[in-house]
Design an enzyme around this catalytic site. Structure first.
Site, PDB file in Angstrom:
ATOM      1  N   ASN A  87       0.845  -1.186   0.000  1.00 25.44           N
ATOM      2  CA  ASN A  87       0.000   0.000   0.000  1.00 25.44           C
ATOM      3  C   ASN A  87       0.893   1.252   0.000  1.00 25.44           C
ATOM      4  O   ASN A  87       1.543   1.573   0.995  1.00 25.44           O
ATOM      5  CB  ASN A  87      -0.901  -0.060   1.248  1.00 25.44           C
ATOM      6  CG  ASN A  87      -1.865   1.101   1.335  1.00 25.44           C
ATOM      7  OD1 ASN A  87      -1.519   2.221   0.990  1.00 25.44           O
ATOM      8  ND2 ASN A  87      -3.057   0.826   1.819  1.00 25.44           N
ATOM      9  N   LYS A 118       0.322   3.942   2.681  1.00 28.30           N
ATOM     10  CA  LYS A 118       0.932   3.609   3.972  1.00 28.30           C
ATOM     11  C   LYS A 118       2.422   3.909   3.939  1.00 28.30           C
ATOM     12  O   LYS A 118       2.980   4.464   4.875  1.00 28.30           O
ATOM     13  CB  LYS A 118       0.790   2.101   4.259  1.00 28.30           C
ATOM     14  CG  LYS A 118      -0.540   1.648   4.763  1.00 28.30           C
ATOM     15  CD  LYS A 118      -0.383   0.177   5.146  1.00 28.30           C
ATOM     16  CE  LYS A 118      -1.653  -0.447   5.603  1.00 28.30           C
ATOM     17  NZ  LYS A 118      -1.460  -1.872   5.948  1.00 28.30           N
ATOM     18  N   ASP A 154      -0.995  -3.931  10.157  1.00 31.30           N
ATOM     19  CA  ASP A 154      -2.351  -4.301   9.762  1.00 31.30           C
ATOM     20  C   ASP A 154      -3.297  -3.346  10.464  1.00 31.30           C
ATOM     21  O   ASP A 154      -3.163  -3.094  11.664  1.00 31.30           O
ATOM     22  CB  ASP A 154      -2.688  -5.756  10.095  1.00 31.30           C
ATOM     23  CG  ASP A 154      -3.823  -6.256   9.201  1.00 31.30           C
ATOM     24  OD1 ASP A 154      -3.805  -5.969   7.984  1.00 31.30           O
ATOM     25  OD2 ASP A 154      -4.752  -6.913   9.715  1.00 31.30           O
ATOM     26  N   THR A 155      -4.227  -2.804   9.691  1.00 35.37           N
ATOM     27  CA  THR A 155      -5.107  -1.751  10.196  1.00 35.37           C
ATOM     28  C   THR A 155      -6.555  -2.114   9.945  1.00 35.37           C
ATOM     29  O   THR A 155      -6.884  -2.696   8.911  1.00 35.37           O
ATOM     30  CB  THR A 155      -4.768  -0.418   9.482  1.00 35.37           C
ATOM     31  OG1 THR A 155      -3.441  -0.039   9.847  1.00 35.37           O
ATOM     32  CG2 THR A 155      -5.724   0.691   9.889  1.00 35.37           C
ATOM     33  N   PHE A 195      -6.490   7.944   2.062  1.00 36.08           N
ATOM     34  CA  PHE A 195      -6.984   6.782   1.308  1.00 36.08           C
ATOM     35  C   PHE A 195      -8.037   6.055   2.135  1.00 36.08           C
ATOM     36  O   PHE A 195      -8.337   6.457   3.265  1.00 36.08           O
ATOM     37  CB  PHE A 195      -5.819   5.851   0.943  1.00 36.08           C
ATOM     38  CG  PHE A 195      -5.189   5.165   2.132  1.00 36.08           C
ATOM     39  CD1 PHE A 195      -4.293   5.844   2.946  1.00 36.08           C
ATOM     40  CD2 PHE A 195      -5.488   3.839   2.447  1.00 36.08           C
ATOM     41  CE1 PHE A 195      -3.714   5.223   4.057  1.00 36.08           C
ATOM     42  CE2 PHE A 195      -4.909   3.207   3.545  1.00 36.08           C
ATOM     43  CZ  PHE A 195      -4.019   3.914   4.351  1.00 36.08           C
ATOM     44  N   TYR A 252     -10.900   4.656   4.160  1.00 37.46           N
ATOM     45  CA  TYR A 252     -12.078   5.232   4.823  1.00 37.46           C
ATOM     46  C   TYR A 252     -11.854   6.685   5.265  1.00 37.46           C
ATOM     47  O   TYR A 252     -12.719   7.266   5.922  1.00 37.46           O
ATOM     48  CB  TYR A 252     -12.456   4.375   6.040  1.00 37.46           C
ATOM     49  CG  TYR A 252     -12.816   2.943   5.694  1.00 37.46           C
ATOM     50  CD1 TYR A 252     -14.109   2.613   5.290  1.00 37.46           C
ATOM     51  CD2 TYR A 252     -11.863   1.922   5.744  1.00 37.46           C
ATOM     52  CE1 TYR A 252     -14.447   1.312   4.954  1.00 37.46           C
ATOM     53  CE2 TYR A 252     -12.185   0.615   5.412  1.00 37.46           C
ATOM     54  CZ  TYR A 252     -13.477   0.315   5.016  1.00 37.46           C
ATOM     55  OH  TYR A 252     -13.807  -0.982   4.687  1.00 37.46           O
ATOM     56  N   LYS A 280      -2.714  14.494   9.583  1.00 41.28           N
ATOM     57  CA  LYS A 280      -3.249  13.156   9.852  1.00 41.28           C
ATOM     58  C   LYS A 280      -2.245  12.347  10.685  1.00 41.28           C
ATOM     59  O   LYS A 280      -2.599  11.762  11.711  1.00 41.28           O
ATOM     60  CB  LYS A 280      -3.560  12.419   8.532  1.00 41.28           C
ATOM     61  CG  LYS A 280      -4.083  10.999   8.754  1.00 41.28           C
ATOM     62  CD  LYS A 280      -4.288  10.191   7.473  1.00 41.28           C
ATOM     63  CE  LYS A 280      -4.577   8.736   7.795  1.00 41.28           C
ATOM     64  NZ  LYS A 280      -4.601   7.852   6.627  1.00 41.28           N
ATOM     65  N   HIS A 332      -4.015   6.695  14.055  1.00 43.32           N
ATOM     66  CA  HIS A 332      -3.672   5.333  14.465  1.00 43.32           C
ATOM     67  C   HIS A 332      -2.262   4.950  14.003  1.00 43.32           C
ATOM     68  O   HIS A 332      -1.439   4.515  14.782  1.00 43.32           O
ATOM     69  CB  HIS A 332      -4.716   4.375  13.859  1.00 43.32           C
ATOM     70  CG  HIS A 332      -5.029   4.673  12.418  1.00 43.32           C
ATOM     71  ND1 HIS A 332      -5.555   5.870  12.021  1.00 43.32           N
ATOM     72  CD2 HIS A 332      -4.822   3.963  11.277  1.00 43.32           C
ATOM     73  CE1 HIS A 332      -5.683   5.878  10.700  1.00 43.32           C
ATOM     74  NE2 HIS A 332      -5.237   4.727  10.226  1.00 43.32           N
TER      75      HIS A 332
HETATM   76  P1  ITT Z   1      -0.942  -4.066   3.058  1.00 45.88           P
HETATM   77  O1  ITT Z   1      -1.591  -5.276   3.651  1.00 45.88           O
HETATM   78  O2  ITT Z   1      -0.213  -4.337   1.784  1.00 45.88           O
HETATM   79  O3  ITT Z   1      -0.110  -3.297   4.042  1.00 45.88           O
HETATM   80  P2  ITT Z   1      -3.685  -3.105   2.842  1.00 45.88           P
HETATM   81  O4  ITT Z   1      -4.294  -1.954   2.077  1.00 45.88           O
HETATM   82  O5  ITT Z   1      -4.205  -4.484   2.579  1.00 45.88           O
HETATM   83  O6  ITT Z   1      -2.109  -3.020   2.625  1.00 45.88           O
HETATM   84  P3  ITT Z   1      -4.577  -3.274   5.636  1.00 45.88           P
HETATM   85  O7  ITT Z   1      -5.017  -4.682   5.441  1.00 45.88           O
HETATM   86  O8  ITT Z   1      -3.774  -2.935   6.832  1.00 45.88           O
HETATM   87  O9  ITT Z   1      -3.769  -2.748   4.363  1.00 45.88           O
HETATM   88  O10 ITT Z   1      -5.792  -2.244   5.639  1.00 45.88           O
HETATM   89  C1  ITT Z   1      -7.093  -2.633   5.438  1.00 45.88           C
HETATM   90  C2  ITT Z   1      -7.900  -1.524   4.863  1.00 45.88           C
HETATM   91  O11 ITT Z   1      -8.193  -0.571   5.895  1.00 45.88           O
HETATM   92  C3  ITT Z   1      -7.267  -0.699   3.745  1.00 45.88           C
HETATM   93  O12 ITT Z   1      -7.434  -1.316   2.499  1.00 45.88           O
HETATM   94  C4  ITT Z   1      -8.068   0.587   3.839  1.00 45.88           C
HETATM   95  O13 ITT Z   1      -9.317   0.442   3.224  1.00 45.88           O
HETATM   96  C5  ITT Z   1      -8.289   0.699   5.345  1.00 45.88           C
HETATM   97  N1  ITT Z   1      -7.266   1.564   5.962  1.00 45.88           N
HETATM   98  C6  ITT Z   1      -6.074   1.194   6.483  1.00 45.88           C
HETATM   99  N2  ITT Z   1      -5.412   2.267   6.952  1.00 45.88           N
HETATM  100  C7  ITT Z   1      -6.208   3.342   6.720  1.00 45.88           C
HETATM  101  C8  ITT Z   1      -6.092   4.729   6.958  1.00 45.88           C
HETATM  102  O14 ITT Z   1      -5.005   5.245   7.513  1.00 45.88           O
HETATM  103  N3  ITT Z   1      -7.088   5.525   6.574  1.00 45.88           N
HETATM  104  C9  ITT Z   1      -8.204   5.031   6.000  1.00 45.88           C
HETATM  105  N4  ITT Z   1      -8.395   3.742   5.713  1.00 45.88           N
HETATM  106  C10 ITT Z   1      -7.412   2.897   6.080  1.00 45.88           C
END
Ligand code: ITT
Length: 190
Positions: free
Chosen positions: A9, A12, A68-69, A148, A150, A171, A176
């Site tokens: 991502n 990120k 992971d978020t 990006f 949400y 931000k 988080h």
């Molecule tokens: P990687 O696993 O390659 O790091 P990913 O996009 O799959 O990238 P996550 O599984 O951690 O990342 O994130 C899940 C989703 O949560 C991500 O696709 C976004 O839709 C949302 N997300 C994560 N961080 C965010 C942020 O800072 N602001 C808004 N939405 C976020």
């Protein structure tokens, strides 16, 4: 200090690079020859962060970390949570995810939510985890074009605008991920 960030991502990547500054050189997955998607098969953010970091460590033997978020919405029992990327579809369709979230919350008064980031760090073969949380509410319509995922729907507590209406620095100062990376820096410098 060189360290691999296990993410595909790019948003990120730039957020984390901005917080880590010049003392750490972030190496991308592509730069270490990992071009495939790392399967995120865990049931929790903690498990997925660990799975991603371990995958990279096993393949490269290099120091690395993974984030992971998830967005956890109170009225939805913590959903989309660990399924935040694939909430509406199998892919990372941010627009569809936001539409679905607005739809699920239609007519709901309680719009409390939080973003949670878990980071797994593997250094010298030893794994440690840190996390960062930001509380807020889900807006009734999208606003802003920064960030990006949400971000256009998330209004952090104490502010009246969404993350997508803030600069990257604003931000990062309260998010988080900004908070989790601040904890990561403590581990790396400790
Ligand atoms: P990687 O696993 O390659 O790091 P990913 O996009 O799959 O990238 P996550 O599984 O951690 O990342 O994130 C899940 C989703 O949560 C991500 O696709 C976004 O839709 C949302 N997300 C994560 N961080 C965010 C942020 O800072 N602001 C808004 N939405 C976020």
């Amino acid at each position: 200090m060189k360290i691999v960030f296990a993410t595909n991502n790019l948003h990120k990547l730039s957020e984390v690079r901005a917080v880590l500054g010049d003392s750490f050189e972030i190496v991308t997955l592509r730069e270490v020859g990992i071009t495939e998607d790392i399967p995120e098969t865990g049931a929790t953010l903690d498990e997925n962060a660990s799975i991603k970091a371990r995958y990279v460590y096993e393949r490269t033997g290099l120091d690395c970390f993974a984030d992971d978020t998830g967005l956890e919405v109170e009225a939805l029992g913590g959903a989309p949570g660990v399924r935040s990327a694939r909430y509406a579809t199998d892919g990372h369709d941010f627009k569809a995810n936001n539409r679905k979230l607005l739809h699920e919350l239609e007519g709901t008064k309680c719009r409390r939510a939080r973003f949670r980031t878990v980071i797994s760090l593997i250094r010298g073969g030893v794994e440690q985890q840190v996390e960062g949380v930001v509380n807020g509410t889900i807006a009734t319509e999208e606003s802003g074009y920064e960030g990006f995922g949400y971000d256009p729907l998330f209004i952090p507590d104490g502010r009246s605008v969404t993350f997508a209406e803030m600069s990257a620095d604003e931000k990062n100062a309260i998010s988080h991920r900004g908070r989790a990376v601040a904890e990561l820096v403590k581990l790396l410098k400790g």
